[in-house]
Scaffold this active site. Structure first.
Site, PDB file in Angstrom:
ATOM      1  N   ASN A 149      -4.786  -7.726  -3.010  1.00  0.00           N
ATOM      2  CA  ASN A 149      -3.438  -7.358  -3.425  1.00  0.00           C
ATOM      3  C   ASN A 149      -2.399  -8.428  -3.127  1.00  0.00           C
ATOM      4  O   ASN A 149      -1.291  -8.386  -3.656  1.00  0.00           O
ATOM      5  CB  ASN A 149      -3.021  -6.059  -2.730  1.00  0.00           C
ATOM      6  N   SER A 198      -4.560   4.161  -7.625  1.00  0.00           N
ATOM      7  CA  SER A 198      -3.198   4.621  -7.354  1.00  0.00           C
ATOM      8  C   SER A 198      -2.393   4.545  -8.631  1.00  0.00           C
ATOM      9  O   SER A 198      -2.287   3.476  -9.250  1.00  0.00           O
ATOM     10  CB  SER A 198      -2.548   3.752  -6.264  1.00  0.00           C
ATOM     11  N   HIS A 200       0.792   4.556  -9.508  1.00  0.00           N
ATOM     12  CA  HIS A 200       2.013   3.778  -9.711  1.00  0.00           C
ATOM     13  C   HIS A 200       1.755   2.285  -9.863  1.00  0.00           C
ATOM     14  O   HIS A 200       2.688   1.504 -10.083  1.00  0.00           O
ATOM     15  CB  HIS A 200       3.024   4.046  -8.589  1.00  0.00           C
ATOM     16  N   CYS A 326       3.396  -2.970   1.782  1.00  0.00           N
ATOM     17  CA  CYS A 326       3.183  -2.260   3.049  1.00  0.00           C
ATOM     18  C   CYS A 326       3.401  -3.156   4.263  1.00  0.00           C
ATOM     19  O   CYS A 326       3.522  -2.681   5.386  1.00  0.00           O
ATOM     20  CB  CYS A 326       1.778  -1.682   3.095  1.00  0.00           C
TER      21      CYS A 326
END
Length: 382
Positions: A149, A198, A200, A326
């Site tokens: 990510n 996920s 979104h 995050c």
């Protein structure tokens, strides 16, 4: 506004918003209720499950709806470890996983499990031979991400999946949250037992996620209650958001090939432009793009604090990030970049630019021009 933080979250697609609004206005029943309103809601959830299953080429009963990608990862990892600890207490992951995976493994360590954290090469890729070497008789779970990510490296998931198929007592979980809609995420292609998504990240609503669980795999539920989702995730289903997520899933899967073509065009243009800017060191290699996800470009700006660059661009209505949303507020060097062997000065200066297929070459030129101005001003102390 030029929003270039699509790996953090994507705008909800207008057609998905319309679907959510329609369901929210007209179908408010609880899917667990026995009356007609409950049955209508239950049918909508069942249809959403079939749609999602179609995009993954799995059975509807293998789809578990969750509240986020992080919840899907937690349920897969801790649920599997707790369910199969009688077989052994050794589990495997890598040093570059998303926090929801990495911290789940840290929790397992505190619960008495033995964890092997696999290294990566200088490109950020896990080597299948390292996975094979780490396996033990008591290994019950391997968990790896499909696309990193932070810097976009694609992992050899299908190859590792084929390797683990020879180990039926070892489950394989894949975090495919950044991969869906860009790479082939059908479960047969990847040879996985568990897979997380996920909504979104591909134009769906926040607060919804998916966990694929191969039929026959047991999980210990993390949430006790009314026994929804076949007893694995209790709590009243959010019917409008689940229907919206299913629509986003279908659209992302249908448009994948065209989306990837446009993303690759943008990626090449952006990399060529950024490589010409002083102080910018691209991490994404222009000559080896097939090994990297198409929706992002990662660079470092040694000697300059990345958060200063982010806020300077924000003043120009341009939005990028330093790393995973995050952990973007942390000032320590990136755990991912350090694992790749990157020097600390570079590992502390990473920037992630992530975009959509709707962006244009003009958008990328504008971003590169503004970044060059910002770096020049900061570098010269102005």
């Amino acid at each position: 506004m030029l929003y270039l933080d699509y790996c953090a979250t994507t705008p909800t697609r207008p057609e998905v918003i319309r679907t959510i609004s329609e369901v929210m206005a007209n179908h408010f029943g609880n899917p667990s209720s026995l009356h007609r309103l409950g049955l209508e809601a239950e049918q909508l959830v069942a249809k959403a499950r079939r749609v999602v299953a179609g995009t993954l080429s799995c059975k509807p009963q293998e789809v578990i709806f969750t509240g986020s990608g992080s919840e899907s990862n937690n349920l897969a990892i801790k649920g599997a470890a707790l369910a199969y600890q009688g077989r052994g207490k050794h589990v495997i992951t890598s040093l570059i996983e998303h926090a929801s995976v990495y911290e789940s493994y840290r929790q397992l360590e505190r619960m008495g499990f033995q964890v092997t954290y696999l290294p990566v090469d200088e490109t950020g890729q896990v080597r299948p031979e390292d996975v094979k070497a780490a396996l033990r008789e008591d290994t019950i779970l391997v968990s790896l991400m499909y696309v990193n990510n932070e810097m976009g490296r694609i992992q050899p998931i299908a190859e590792i999946g084929r390797l683990l198929k020879e180990r039926p007592r070892t489950l394989f979980h894949v975090d495919a949250i950044q991969a869906f809609g860009k790479l082939d995420c059908t479960v047969g292609h990847l040879h996985v037992d568990l897979l997380s998504l996920s909504a979104h990240k591909f134009g769906g609503p926040k607060g919804t996620g998916v966990l694929y669980r191969r039929e026959g795999v047991e999980l210990a539920p993390l949430i006790a209650g009314g026994g929804q989702e076949n007893g694995l995730r209790s709590g009243t289903e959010n019917v409008p958001l689940l229907v919206g997520m299913a629509k986003a899933c279908r659209l992302a899967a249908e448009e994948r090939e065209a989306t990837v073509r446009q993303l690759r065009t943008i990626q090449r243009l952006l990399l060529e432009r950024l490589a010409a800017i002083p102080r910018v060191s691209p991490t994404t290699p222009l000559q080896e793009l097939d090994g990297y996800a198409p929706q992002l470009v990662h660079i470092t700006v040694p000697g300059i604090r990345p958060e200063v660059v982010v806020h300077a661009l924000e003043e120009r209505d341009i939005f990028i990030s330093t790393r995973s949303a995050c952990s973007s507020g942390q000032e320590e060097p990136s755990r991912v970049l350090l694992a790749m062997g990157m020097p600390r000065e570079r590992a502390v200066s990473g920037l992630r630019i992530s975009y959509s297929a709707a962006h244009t070459e003009a958008d990328m030129e504008r971003f590169a021009d503004e970044l060059e101005r910002v770096l020049d001003r900061i570098g010269n102390g102005r």
